[in-house]
Design an enzyme around this catalytic site. Sequence first.
Site, PDB file in Angstrom:
ATOM      1  CG  ASP A  15       0.008  37.930  -7.661  1.00 39.26           C
ATOM      2  OD1 ASP A  15      -0.845  38.283  -8.488  1.00 39.26           O
ATOM      3  OD2 ASP A  15       1.182  37.692  -7.976  1.00 39.26           O
ATOM      4  CB  SER A  16      -1.240  34.390 -10.157  1.00 43.85           C
ATOM      5  OG  SER A  16      -0.443  35.460 -10.614  1.00 43.85           O
ATOM      6  CE1 TYR A  47      -4.066  31.915 -10.229  1.00 44.26           C
ATOM      7  CE2 TYR A  47      -5.300  33.836  -9.465  1.00 44.26           C
ATOM      8  CZ  TYR A  47      -4.773  32.578  -9.230  1.00 44.26           C
ATOM      9  OH  TYR A  47      -4.965  31.996  -8.007  1.00 44.26           O
ATOM     10  N   GLY A  48      -3.118  35.160 -15.960  1.00 44.99           N
ATOM     11  CA  GLY A  48      -3.416  36.052 -17.086  1.00 44.99           C
ATOM     12  C   GLY A  48      -3.827  35.358 -18.371  1.00 44.99           C
ATOM     13  CB  CYS A  78      -3.847  39.170  -8.707  1.00 43.09           C
ATOM     14  SG  CYS A  78      -3.894  38.338 -10.302  1.00 43.09           S
ATOM     15  CG  ASN A  79      -3.580  44.790 -11.993  1.00 38.11           C
ATOM     16  OD1 ASN A  79      -4.096  45.887 -12.085  1.00 38.11           O
ATOM     17  ND2 ASN A  79      -2.452  44.602 -11.340  1.00 38.11           N
ATOM     18  CD  GLU A 157       5.911  34.144 -10.993  1.00 33.22           C
ATOM     19  OE1 GLU A 157       6.334  33.231 -10.282  1.00 33.22           O
ATOM     20  OE2 GLU A 157       5.053  34.971 -10.589  1.00 33.22           O
ATOM     21  CB  CYS A 189       0.451  42.957 -14.451  1.00 34.03           C
ATOM     22  SG  CYS A 189       1.024  41.329 -13.908  1.00 34.03           S
ATOM     23  CG  HIS A 191       4.095  39.312 -11.821  1.00 33.28           C
ATOM     24  ND1 HIS A 191       2.857  38.990 -11.343  1.00 33.28           N
ATOM     25  CD2 HIS A 191       4.850  38.189 -11.690  1.00 33.28           C
ATOM     26  CE1 HIS A 191       2.853  37.723 -10.950  1.00 33.28           C
ATOM     27  NE2 HIS A 191       4.058  37.207 -11.160  1.00 33.28           N
TER      28      HIS A 191
HETATM   29  N1  DGL Z   1       0.250  39.467 -11.061  1.00 36.75           N
HETATM   30  C1  DGL Z   1      -0.939  39.182 -11.715  1.00 36.75           C
HETATM   31  C2  DGL Z   1      -1.689  40.415 -12.148  1.00 36.75           C
HETATM   32  O1  DGL Z   1      -1.558  41.425 -11.502  1.00 36.75           O
HETATM   33  C3  DGL Z   1      -1.047  38.142 -12.708  1.00 36.75           C
HETATM   34  C4  DGL Z   1       0.083  37.510 -13.362  1.00 36.75           C
HETATM   35  C5  DGL Z   1      -0.424  36.238 -13.927  1.00 36.75           C
HETATM   36  O2  DGL Z   1      -0.656  35.337 -13.125  1.00 36.75           O
HETATM   37  O3  DGL Z   1      -0.643  36.145 -15.142  1.00 36.75           O
HETATM   38  O4  DGL Z   1      -2.422  40.398 -13.108  1.00 36.75           O
END
Ligand code: DGL
Length: 293
Positions: A15-16, A47-48, A78-79, A157, A189, A191
């Site tokens: 994941d990110s 990452y988003g 990670c989505n 986070e 996501c 998170h």
């Molecule tokens: N947890 C990640 C997801 O499922 C991304 C969060 C991120 O890095 O923006 O998309």
Amino acid sequence: MIKKKRDPRPIGVFDSGVGGLTVVKELMNELPHQSIIYFGDTARVPYGSKSKEAIKRFSLEITHFLLRNDVKAIIVACNSASAVALEELKIVSPVPVYGVIDAGINVALRETRNKKIGVIGTKATIRSESHKINIKSKEPSVEISTKACPLFVPLIEEGMFDNHITREVVKDYLTEFKTAKIDTMILGCTHYPLLNRVIREFLGPSVMLIDPAKELVKKIKLEFESYGKEKKLNDEPIEVKYEFFVSDVPDDFLKASGSFIHLEPTSVKKIFLDELEYKQVLQAEIKVSPQVN
Ligand code: DGL
């Protein structure tokens, strides 16, 4: 089911940042005999808000890192990465690669009664329209409302799972889903399950919250089920190892993750980004490029 010989290699998860630990937690509960290697790209989170190209490159680098660590399967926890990079990862990986998008969709379609589904995710995930396209192809009559919620990841986070700021942000982002009268919400996501309580409080009990990790782990459990059975038959001790790698600041990673998964400080290692071997990855990208877009 064909009975496989026990494969002691670990399952790779990435994941990110800390979000993918929601998947690790599920894996630890449901598949206690499996070793896990986790990579959290804490140097480059989120990452988003990144471009599709950047997310693909990061995902390929991490996939190669996990493959060098001899994993038997890779979970893209990670989505954002699942939405934009999954197909490329499947092409370059000799071991199975699982994403989280499909898992969430399948359970949402199974659970919705009024056929009004909501999806929340990062900007990259929502912009990709992966959920919309996928749901419509399976069930055209479903009404889908989607929304990017970019402030959720930094709040999580920072460990701000439930305070007045988080509640205000939830209200601001999610009010439109009340108007849309959804009965099912995909937490798109990894998170977001950490905000389960505040989201549930705001949307009320009539909206079912879907955590795709749970569904995905159920599917993976079926694939690896025979190992567990074998353990019972032979009763041989199975050494289970959990390893955690991050690309920056292991201390923060431990702090944010401590509340939902117990980690020993010694078990988190920092990997410098140049160790992810850009060159090798770029070659892989060039190799697959004719098949993308
Ligand atoms: N947890 C990640 C997801 O499922 C991304 C969060 C991120 O890095 O923006 O998309």
